[in-house]
Design a protein around this motif. Structure first.
Motif, mmCIF file in Angstrom:
data_model
loop_
_atom_site.group_PDB
_atom_site.id
_atom_site.type_symbol
_atom_site.label_atom_id
_atom_site.label_comp_id
_atom_site.label_asym_id
_atom_site.label_seq_id
_atom_site.Cartn_x
_atom_site.Cartn_y
_atom_site.Cartn_z
ATOM 1 N N GLY A 227 2.239 5.424 9.055
ATOM 2 C CA GLY A 227 1.491 5.899 7.901
ATOM 3 C C GLY A 227 2.307 6.859 7.053
ATOM 4 N N ALA A 228 1.719 8.019 6.742
ATOM 5 C CA ALA A 228 2.383 9.016 5.889
ATOM 6 C C ALA A 228 3.128 10.058 6.711
ATOM 7 C CB ALA A 228 1.356 9.693 4.990
ATOM 8 N N ALA A 229 3.431 9.776 7.952
ATOM 9 C CA ALA A 229 4.104 10.767 8.803
ATOM 10 C C ALA A 229 5.490 11.115 8.286
ATOM 11 C CB ALA A 229 4.190 10.225 10.230
ATOM 12 N N ARG B 268 5.500 17.313 -4.949
ATOM 13 C CA ARG B 268 6.187 16.578 -5.999
ATOM 14 C C ARG B 268 6.550 15.162 -5.524
ATOM 15 N NH1 ARG B 268 11.637 16.315 -6.757
ATOM 16 N NH2 ARG B 268 11.899 18.030 -5.256
ATOM 17 N N THR B 269 7.080 15.089 -4.307
ATOM 18 C CA THR B 269 7.478 13.780 -3.762
ATOM 19 C C THR B 269 6.277 12.847 -3.607
ATOM 20 O OG1 THR B 269 9.317 14.792 -2.573
ATOM 21 C CG2 THR B 269 8.581 12.618 -1.819
ATOM 22 N N ALA B 270 5.168 13.398 -3.074
ATOM 23 C CA ALA B 270 3.970 12.575 -2.876
ATOM 24 C C ALA B 270 3.412 12.091 -4.198
ATOM 25 C CB ALA B 270 2.924 13.362 -2.101
ATOM 26 N N ALA B 271 3.422 12.984 -5.225
ATOM 27 C CA ALA B 271 2.882 12.589 -6.529
ATOM 28 C C ALA B 271 3.711 11.470 -7.159
ATOM 29 C CB ALA B 271 2.831 13.815 -7.450
ATOM 30 N N LEU B 272 5.028 11.592 -7.115
ATOM 31 C CA LEU B 272 5.888 10.559 -7.695
ATOM 32 C C LEU B 272 5.728 9.222 -6.960
ATOM 33 C CD1 LEU B 272 9.138 12.643 -8.363
ATOM 34 C CD2 LEU B 272 7.552 11.728 -10.068
ATOM 35 N N TRP B 273 5.655 9.293 -5.647
ATOM 36 C CA TRP B 273 5.523 8.057 -4.866
ATOM 37 C C TRP B 273 4.170 7.372 -5.108
ATOM 38 C CZ3 TRP B 273 7.606 4.099 -3.186
ATOM 39 C CH2 TRP B 273 7.090 3.292 -2.171
ATOM 40 N N THR B 274 3.094 8.182 -5.174
ATOM 41 C CA THR B 274 1.771 7.616 -5.435
ATOM 42 C C THR B 274 1.727 6.958 -6.803
ATOM 43 O OG1 THR B 274 0.746 9.298 -4.030
ATOM 44 C CG2 THR B 274 -0.684 8.133 -5.602
ATOM 45 N N GLY C 30 3.646 0.291 -10.072
ATOM 46 C CA GLY C 30 4.606 -0.766 -9.771
ATOM 47 C C GLY C 30 5.970 -0.503 -10.349
ATOM 48 N N ASN C 31 6.206 0.717 -10.871
ATOM 49 C CA ASN C 31 7.512 1.063 -11.415
ATOM 50 C C ASN C 31 8.443 1.545 -10.302
ATOM 51 O OD1 ASN C 31 6.635 0.511 -14.039
ATOM 52 N ND2 ASN C 31 5.788 2.584 -14.267
ATOM 53 N N ASN D 63 0.809 -1.229 0.000
ATOM 54 C CA ASN D 63 0.000 0.000 0.000
ATOM 55 C C ASN D 63 0.837 1.272 0.000
ATOM 56 O OD1 ASN D 63 0.970 0.173 2.586
ATOM 57 N ND2 ASN D 63 -0.978 -0.284 3.595
ATOM 58 N N GLY D 64 2.147 1.166 0.178
ATOM 59 C CA GLY D 64 3.006 2.332 0.092
ATOM 60 C C GLY D 64 3.177 3.106 1.376
ATOM 61 N N LEU D 65 2.622 2.650 2.494
ATOM 62 C CA LEU D 65 2.777 3.343 3.777
ATOM 63 C C LEU D 65 3.925 2.696 4.538
ATOM 64 C CD1 LEU D 65 -0.971 3.751 4.800
ATOM 65 C CD2 LEU D 65 0.536 5.460 3.758
#
Length: 961
Positions: free
Chosen positions: A312-314, A326-332, A338-339, A289-291
């Motif tokens: 979580g996202a702390a 920018r960081t959140a967009a790239l990570w999401t 899956g890249n 889930n990316g957390l």
């Protein structure tokens, strides 16, 4: 209209009166029952109607033109049993009605009482519908149960409100091993391992299910064969129409493999953490889930955050505000696609300043390509970014450096992933190697319970499967004393030191055999030093210990044999020399006594007599020494042990006195023994006297005789040289004080005694030992302090005929002491001891014989070759140079008829080769009386002249095997 009634009832009416049919329909419609009636009045039309339309009810008159109502009922029940059948008749007796009901009719109504018809119709249709629905429900329930039974991977069980099992599917049998007959009626605790079976836990579990409708959990279960496994268990409650609990259902799925995989995953994660903590980058990891749920220590050290705050996202809180979107967009986007993920952002350090970092993450996928985890790193590139900004003119070089650094990081990530994969492969290889290693291996938990065992361990201990041993404490496989030592000392020592090497243990195999083993063990700990398991290797040393014990017994037997041989050689040599001296002393005393046969010299004769008594006692002592040294002269013959014991009973009873009783047990089938009966009597007397002395307050002596067959194992290690075969066993047992082991070891040593000074010479058992050994037998002592002693003499069995002749070397009984009147002749006397030679010459000459002396064999042959016509040769055996036997052979080559009398301080079997004398030869044991010498010589001379033959033919040879 009541529930269950159709909107329009279809009725097949068997009625020959149209009016009655119309009246019935009118009555039904008046009662609010809409009906569609088909009237028939013959058998044919009735059967045709049954084969066509589907009816809700059959109404039938009882009396019809071509058949009656009962026949119609039989036809209906045979073809459409599900349709209710109702009689509507004007004339139907009570008995007929009862018969109809028994045949399957629902009811009957008289035409005179049509008012009852609507209720009867409604009742019949509703009951039929209810029965049909019930049958359908039962069929559905049967199919459901069949489907449940066909489910093999899940155990599905139903319970009553008391928690007792009411159904048990095939999956339950496969998973738990109990048949349905064994399980039905048993409590729910049957499914759980012993530690989970607490009655309070079970009641609480059912109460929770009744309250919450459903309960899921993972518990430890136990199968019928003792196998333990983890199960994912779901419990639900079924309620009745009132909402009250009516039953419970339990579904169990074996998740042991899944749990093992989870444990392996945790081990893998622990290894990953160890690697991550050793890296200089900030390392983090997230589930799909990316957390993030993991950060290494470098992250917390740099950011100054605490683990409980990083949920979580702390993590975005430590990213520079300008870089967050920018960081959140790239990570999401990376998580969704899956890249791989890569970003440069500024992270706040503990002091509040920001530094540039390169964030990278790659997904880890399973065999199906699904992402199972993300692994990421944050590499400090602050210096690089500042240099890039400050040196715009060197951008290409900076980009190259960044690219190189990036490549290094990628390589580091790849190495990290490679190491993780390699460690996983190594762990799998190690597990396979552990299971298949040829060395018995096992691992234990902190309580000493078996976690794993190798295939060789199972084979060594005699078990077929791991389920028979895993979970059991290792002390269950040890004898009680070893288990106690393990619990109290060795296990605490292992926990304290962390390892031990070649610790001796004894393990009990499944067959009950106890094996001696050496155990080497060490403790494995995790990265934080916590206990993981104890790994141990087992080496079987049972065969080696048995070999060492056998070698020690053999060495002890060899040492004892060497000691007894050395003592025998010493005592035999002393006795031989002493016999020569005693011969001279005793002979001179005999000569002195023969010359003091006057009253005037009575005082001197008394002195000489006393000296003669002393010499005789000294001769007896040397005989006992020779007996121990196995160098005494024996005259073996077929000896009946029972006859011998019976003849000695009076003597033995007088010897032991009234306080000691003697019992004998000599069966008539006991074999004859091949031994010297006189020496056997002396041996028995010695043993009885010893037994008497061991019972100062009285007791019982038992003498028994029996047959025995000794094998090679029975005689192995015996120093007497006894061979396997048949033996006669004479046992002397007492109820005295017994002997401890250290005394038994020395019992046969010459001059060893436990009696007070002056009460024993220490030669009694030595003489017994020497006699039995010289007879090619063996002696055994069984004794225990305070419980008496039993001495067993094993003597070779004699297979020859009783009285068939005399043993070799024992010629016919010698003539009584004293010279034979009229005997004369020439005797060639060969003796190297001058004193002995002088006494012998004097005694023979006093007897009127001519004596020619020689000091050795060569001199004697010279005399014979020189023409000496001797009638008898008397020679010592132990001559210097040519011994007495060699001399006799040389004499017989010259004069075969010439007799030879051997004089010896040894036994003839030790000094004369095989111990079998040729005819015409006899032996005289030193020391001897001069009268005995004269009697033997004159007897041989007289025998030679009496039969006109040669002395060589006077004694038959005989051997007893």
């Amino acid at each position: 209209m009541p529930a269950g009634m159709p909107a329009a009832v279809t009725i097949l009416h068997l009625e020959d009166s149209p009016l009655d049919c119309e009246l019935a329909c009118a009555r039904l419609r008046k009662a609010g029952i809409s009906c569609d009636v088909t009237r028939v009045d013959t058998r044919a039309t009735f059967e045709a109607a049954l084969g066509g339309q589907r009816f809700d009810l059959i109404l039938a008159d009882f009396f019809l033109p071509d058949f009656d109502g009962l026949e119609a009922l039989e036809i209906a029940k045979a073809r459409t049993p599900e349709i209710p059948f109702l009689f509507l008749s004007g004339r139907m007796g009570e008995e007929t009605a009862v018969s109809a009901l028994k045949m399957g009719a629902r009811d009957y109504v008289l035409k005179q009482r049509l008012a009852h018809l609507p209720a009867a119709v409604e009742r019949a249709i509703v009951e039929a519908r209810t029965l049909a629905e019930r049958r359908l429900a039962e069929e559905n329930l049967h199919r459901l149960r069949q489907a449940i039974d066909d489910i093999r991977d899940y155990a599905i069980v139903t319970l009553d409100l008391e928690g007792r099992i009411t159904s048990w599917n095939e999956g339950s049998r496969r998973l738990f091993g109990h048949t349905e007959e064994e399980a039905l009626g048993r409590p729910l605790s049957l499914l759980f391992a012993p530690e989970e079976r607490c009655a309070e836990n079970i009641r609480g579990l059912l109460a929770g299910v009744a309250e919450k409708e459903r309960c899921e959990g993972e518990w430890i279960h136990a199968a019928r064969d003792g196998r333990r496994f983890f199960g994912s268990t779901v419990l639900t409650v079924a309620r009745d129409a009132t909402g009250a609990p009516a039953a419970y259902s339990v579904v169990v799925r074996d998740i042991t493999d899944r749990r093992a995989s989870e444990i392996a995953l945790r081990d893998s994660e622990a290894k990953f953490r160890a690697i991550a903590e050793s890296m200089p980058q900030l390392v983090w990891s997230t589930p799909p889930n990316g957390l993030p749920d993991y950060y290494n220590l470098h992250w917390f050290s740099y950011t100054g955050t605490r683990p409980e705050a990083m949920t979580g996202a702390a993590w975005m809180d430590v990213v520079h505000p300008d870089d967050r979107a920018r960081t959140a967009a790239l990570w999401t986007a990376a998580v969704r696609s899956g890249n791989s993920y890569e970003v440069e952002y500024r992270l706040r350090e503990a002091g509040g300043r920001y530094r540039w970092f390169l964030g990278r993450a790659v997904p880890l996928r399973d065999g199906d390509g699904r992402i199972t985890r993300w692994f990421g790193t944050c590499t400090d590139i602050d210096d690089a970014v500042k240099a890039r900004a400050a040196q715009a003119d060197a951008r290409e070089d900076l980009e190259r450096q960044v690219a190189e650094r990036t490549a290094e990081l990628v390589a580091a990530n790849r190495r990290l992933l490679g190491e993780v994969a390699e460690r996983q492969r190594a762990q799998a290889d190690l597990s396979a190697l552990y299971a298949k290693t040829p060395v018995p291996l096992h691992s234990l938990d902190a309580e000493g319970r078996l976690l794993s065992v190798s295939d060789r361990w199972l084979e060594f201990m005699g078990y077929e499967s791991r389920g028979q041993v895993l979970g059991r404490n290792i002390t269950e496989f040890m004898p009680p004393d070893v288990a106690r030592e393990h619990r109290e000392n060795r296990w605490p020592e292992l926990l304290r030191l962390g390892a031990f090497q070649d610790m001796p243990y004894r393990l009990v195999k499944r067959s009950g055999e106890v094996a001696d083993v050496l155990v080497s063990a060490r403790i494995e700990r995790d990265g934080w030093g916590a206990f993981l398991r104890t790994m141990a290797a087992v080496v079987d040393v049972s065969a080696r210990l048995r070999a060492e014990a056998e070698r020690e017994r053999a060495e002890e037997a060899l040492r004892h044999s060497q000691k007894m041989d050395a003592l025998g050689q010493l005592t035999g040599g002393i006795a031989h020399d002493f016999n020569n001296l005693l011969t001279a002393i005793s002979g001179n005393l005999d000569l002195l006594l023969s010359r003091l046969d006057t009253a005037e010299r009575a005082d001197l004769r008394d002195y000489a007599t006393h000296a003669k008594v002393g010499a005789t006692r000294a001769a007896g002592l040397t005989q006992r020494l020779l007996a121990f040294a196995r160098r005494q002269p024996l005259r073996p013959d077929a000896t009946e042990p029972c006859v011998l014991v019976e003849g000695m009973e009076d003597l033995l009873r007088r010897t032991v006195g009234e306080q000691v009783s003697i019992a004998t047990d000599c069966p008539p089938d006991v074999w004859a023994a091949w031994c010297d009966s006189n020496q056997l009597e002396i041996a028995l007397l010695n043993l009885v006297v010893n037994a008497r002395d061991a019972m100062p307050d009285g007791g019982r002596i038992t003498i028994t005789a029996a047959n025995a067959q000794l094998t090679a194992t029975d005689v192995a290690g015996d120093v007497s040289g006894a061979a396997p075969g048949d033996y006669v066993v004479l046992t002397v047992a007492d109820t005295g004080m017994g002997m401890p082991p250290d005394i038994i070891k020395r019992a046969f040593d010459p001059f060893f005694t436990t009696k007070p000074i002056g009460q024993g010479t220490g030669l009694g058992l030595s003489q017994v030992y020497g006699f039995v050994s010289q007879s090619h037998g063996l002696v055994r002592i069984d004794s225990e302090a305070g419980r008496g002693t039993a001495v067993r003499l094993y003597l070779p069995r004699c297979d020859g005929e009783d009285g068939a002749g005399l043993p070799p070397g024992t010629a016919a009984a010698p003539i009584a002491n004293g010279a034979v009147d009229g005997t004369a002749g020439t005797v060639l006397l060969v003796e190297d001891e001058a004193l002995v030679r002088m006494v012998a010459v004097q005694a023979l000459e006093d007897a009127g014989l001519d004596v020619v002396e020689a000091s050795d064999g060569a001199e004697a042959l010279e005399l014979l070759d020189g023409g000496l016509r001797a009638d008898l040769v008397v020679t010592d055996v132990g001559l210097p140079g040519m011994n007495g036997r060699q001399l006799a052979e040389a004499v017989h080559e010259r004069r075969p008829e010439l007799g030879v009398l051997f004089m010896t301080g040894y036994a003839y079997d030790a000094t004369l080769g095989t111990g079998i004398l040729e005819p015409g030869c006899e032996v005289l044991q030193k020391p001897f009386e001069t009268t005995a010498l004269v009697a033997r010589v004159t007897g041989m001379l007289a025998h030679t002249r009496g039969d006109g033959g040669t002395l060589r033919e006077s004694v038959p040879e005989r051997r007893c095997d």
